[in-house]
Motif scaffolding. Structure first.
Motif, PDB file in Angstrom:
ATOM      1  N   MET A  75       0.788  -0.960  -0.445  1.00 27.96           N
ATOM      2  CA  MET A  75      -0.134   0.406  -0.015  1.00 27.96           C
ATOM      3  C   MET A  75       1.161   1.488   0.444  1.00 27.96           C
ATOM      4  N   SER A  76       0.645   1.925  -0.798  1.00 28.73           N
ATOM      5  CA  SER A  76       0.589   3.384  -0.847  1.00 28.73           C
ATOM      6  C   SER A  76       0.661   4.810   0.045  1.00 28.73           C
ATOM      7  N   GLN A  77       0.779   5.153   0.875  1.00 35.27           N
ATOM      8  CA  GLN A  77       0.746   5.978   1.626  1.00 35.27           C
ATOM      9  C   GLN A  77       0.269   6.985   0.763  1.00 35.27           C
ATOM     10  N   LEU A  78      -1.048   7.994   1.347  1.00 37.09           N
ATOM     11  CA  LEU A  78      -1.588   9.166   0.155  1.00 37.09           C
ATOM     12  C   LEU A  78      -1.765   9.977   1.175  1.00 37.09           C
ATOM     13  N   THR A  79      -1.461  11.428   0.201  1.00 42.64           N
ATOM     14  CA  THR A  79      -1.310  12.730   1.130  1.00 42.64           C
ATOM     15  C   THR A  79      -3.253  13.600   0.600  1.00 42.64           C
ATOM     16  N   ILE A  80      -3.965  14.208   1.826  1.00 36.57           N
ATOM     17  CA  ILE A  80      -4.696  14.766   1.293  1.00 36.57           C
ATOM     18  C   ILE A  80      -4.351  16.585   1.782  1.00 36.57           C
ATOM     19  N   VAL A  81      -4.322  17.388   0.535  1.00 28.49           N
ATOM     20  CA  VAL A  81      -4.946  18.808   0.651  1.00 28.49           C
ATOM     21  C   VAL A  81      -5.604  19.034   0.576  1.00 28.49           C
ATOM     22  N   ALA A  82      -6.853  20.309   1.688  1.00 33.67           N
ATOM     23  CA  ALA A  82      -8.261  20.141   1.524  1.00 33.67           C
ATOM     24  C   ALA A  82      -8.509  21.130   1.655  1.00 33.67           C
ATOM     25  N   ASN A  83      -8.969  22.610   0.769  1.00 34.19           N
ATOM     26  CA  ASN A  83      -8.934  23.645   1.028  1.00 34.19           C
ATOM     27  C   ASN A  83     -10.301  24.462   0.925  1.00 34.19           C
ATOM     28  N   ILE A  84     -10.328  24.918   1.928  1.00 35.55           N
ATOM     29  CA  ILE A  84     -12.038  25.330   2.939  1.00 35.55           C
ATOM     30  C   ILE A  84     -12.472  26.701   2.429  1.00 35.55           C
ATOM     31  N   LYS A  85     -13.298  27.392   1.751  1.00 43.53           N
ATOM     32  CA  LYS A  85     -12.700  28.871   2.177  1.00 43.53           C
ATOM     33  C   LYS A  85     -14.408  29.014   2.371  1.00 43.53           C
ATOM     34  N   ALA A  86     -14.500  29.426   3.290  1.00 48.15           N
ATOM     35  CA  ALA A  86     -15.861  29.681   4.029  1.00 48.15           C
ATOM     36  C   ALA A  86     -16.487  31.513   3.606  1.00 48.15           C
ATOM     37  N   GLU A  87     -18.083  31.524   4.224  1.00 45.43           N
ATOM     38  CA  GLU A  87     -18.911  32.633   3.271  1.00 45.43           C
ATOM     39  C   GLU A  87     -18.307  33.266   4.698  1.00 45.43           C
ATOM     40  N   ALA A  88     -17.483  34.934   4.344  1.00 46.18           N
ATOM     41  CA  ALA A  88     -17.642  35.747   5.229  1.00 46.18           C
ATOM     42  C   ALA A  88     -18.130  35.803   6.812  1.00 46.18           C
ATOM     43  N   ASP A  89     -19.523  35.167   5.922  1.00 45.86           N
ATOM     44  CA  ASP A  89     -20.555  35.561   7.542  1.00 45.86           C
ATOM     45  C   ASP A  89     -20.413  34.099   8.554  1.00 45.86           C
ATOM     46  N   LYS A  90     -19.553  32.783   7.721  1.00 48.49           N
ATOM     47  CA  LYS A  90     -19.714  31.667   8.018  1.00 48.49           C
ATOM     48  C   LYS A  90     -18.882  30.685   8.656  1.00 48.49           C
ATOM     49  N   ILE A  91     -17.512  32.252   8.952  1.00 51.71           N
ATOM     50  CA  ILE A  91     -15.842  32.313   9.583  1.00 51.71           C
ATOM     51  C   ILE A  91     -16.441  31.450  10.619  1.00 51.71           C
ATOM     52  N   GLU A  92     -16.965  31.690  11.967  1.00 53.29           N
ATOM     53  CA  GLU A  92     -16.467  30.513  13.123  1.00 53.29           C
ATOM     54  C   GLU A  92     -17.897  29.466  12.828  1.00 53.29           C
ATOM     55  N   LEU A  93     -19.031  29.423  12.169  1.00 53.85           N
ATOM     56  CA  LEU A  93     -19.318  28.142  12.273  1.00 53.85           C
ATOM     57  C   LEU A  93     -18.551  26.879  11.326  1.00 53.85           C
ATOM     58  N   VAL A  94     -18.100  27.422  10.684  1.00 55.02           N
ATOM     59  CA  VAL A  94     -17.025  26.303   9.154  1.00 55.02           C
ATOM     60  C   VAL A  94     -15.683  26.177  10.788  1.00 55.02           C
ATOM     61  N   LYS A  95     -15.028  27.023  10.650  1.00 52.57           N
ATOM     62  CA  LYS A  95     -13.716  26.885  11.790  1.00 52.57           C
ATOM     63  C   LYS A  95     -14.300  25.581  12.830  1.00 52.57           C
ATOM     64  N   ALA A  96     -15.835  25.818  13.457  1.00 46.54           N
ATOM     65  CA  ALA A  96     -16.216  25.312  14.913  1.00 46.54           C
ATOM     66  C   ALA A  96     -16.099  23.726  14.362  1.00 46.54           C
ATOM     67  N   GLU A  97     -17.000  24.047  13.253  1.00 44.80           N
ATOM     68  CA  GLU A  97     -17.356  22.063  12.311  1.00 44.80           C
ATOM     69  C   GLU A  97     -16.186  21.639  11.878  1.00 44.80           C
ATOM     70  N   LEU A  98     -14.659  22.003  11.415  1.00 48.64           N
ATOM     71  CA  LEU A  98     -13.987  20.784  10.899  1.00 48.64           C
ATOM     72  C   LEU A  98     -13.356  21.680  12.238  1.00 48.64           C
ATOM     73  N   GLN A  99     -13.474  21.692  12.887  1.00 49.02           N
ATOM     74  CA  GLN A  99     -12.237  21.098  14.981  1.00 49.02           C
ATOM     75  C   GLN A  99     -12.973  20.081  15.654  1.00 49.02           C
ATOM     76  N   LYS A 100     -13.800  20.296  15.455  1.00 48.62           N
ATOM     77  CA  LYS A 100     -15.178  18.655  15.695  1.00 48.62           C
ATOM     78  C   LYS A 100     -14.513  17.897  15.285  1.00 48.62           C
TER      79      LYS A 100
END
Length: 96
Positions: free
Chosen positions: A1-26
């Motif tokens: 098996m070969s190791q896999l690296t994932i790079v995921a970029n998420i850009k929140a709507e300007a008025d939803k930054i804290e919501l997205v951050k909290a959900e990502l941290q979960k």
């Protein structure tokens, strides 16, 4: 098996930054405990707080795919529906 690296970029709507951050941290602790997870690190851009990046390494693509099918990711998607402006994901292999 070969190791896999994932790079995921998420850009929140300007008025939803804290919501997205909290959900990502979960996602962090539960994902780090999953089989095959080598690291699962969340970053926030210093100049653009709406931009988040996950840098992940998995023992194999199959184990990453099992992660992607987990309920906690479905819960994240439901909680952030309409709050994410842009999402890109790159599957990468280490070459050096």
């Amino acid at each position: 098996m070969s190791q896999l690296t994932i790079v995921a970029n998420i850009k929140a709507e300007a008025d939803k930054i804290e919501l997205v951050k909290a959900e990502l941290q979960k996602l962090i602790a539960i994902t780090r405990a999953e089989p095959g997870c080598i690291n699962y690190d969340l970053h926030q851009d210093n100049d653009n707080p709406a931009h988040f990046l996950f840098y992940e390494n998995w023992e194999s693509r199959e184990l990453w795919q099992a992660h992607m099918a987990n309920q906690h990711l479905q819960d994240y998607l439901a909680a952030t529906e309409g709050a994410v402006a842009e999402f890109t994901l790159n599957e990468m292999s280490r070459i050096g």
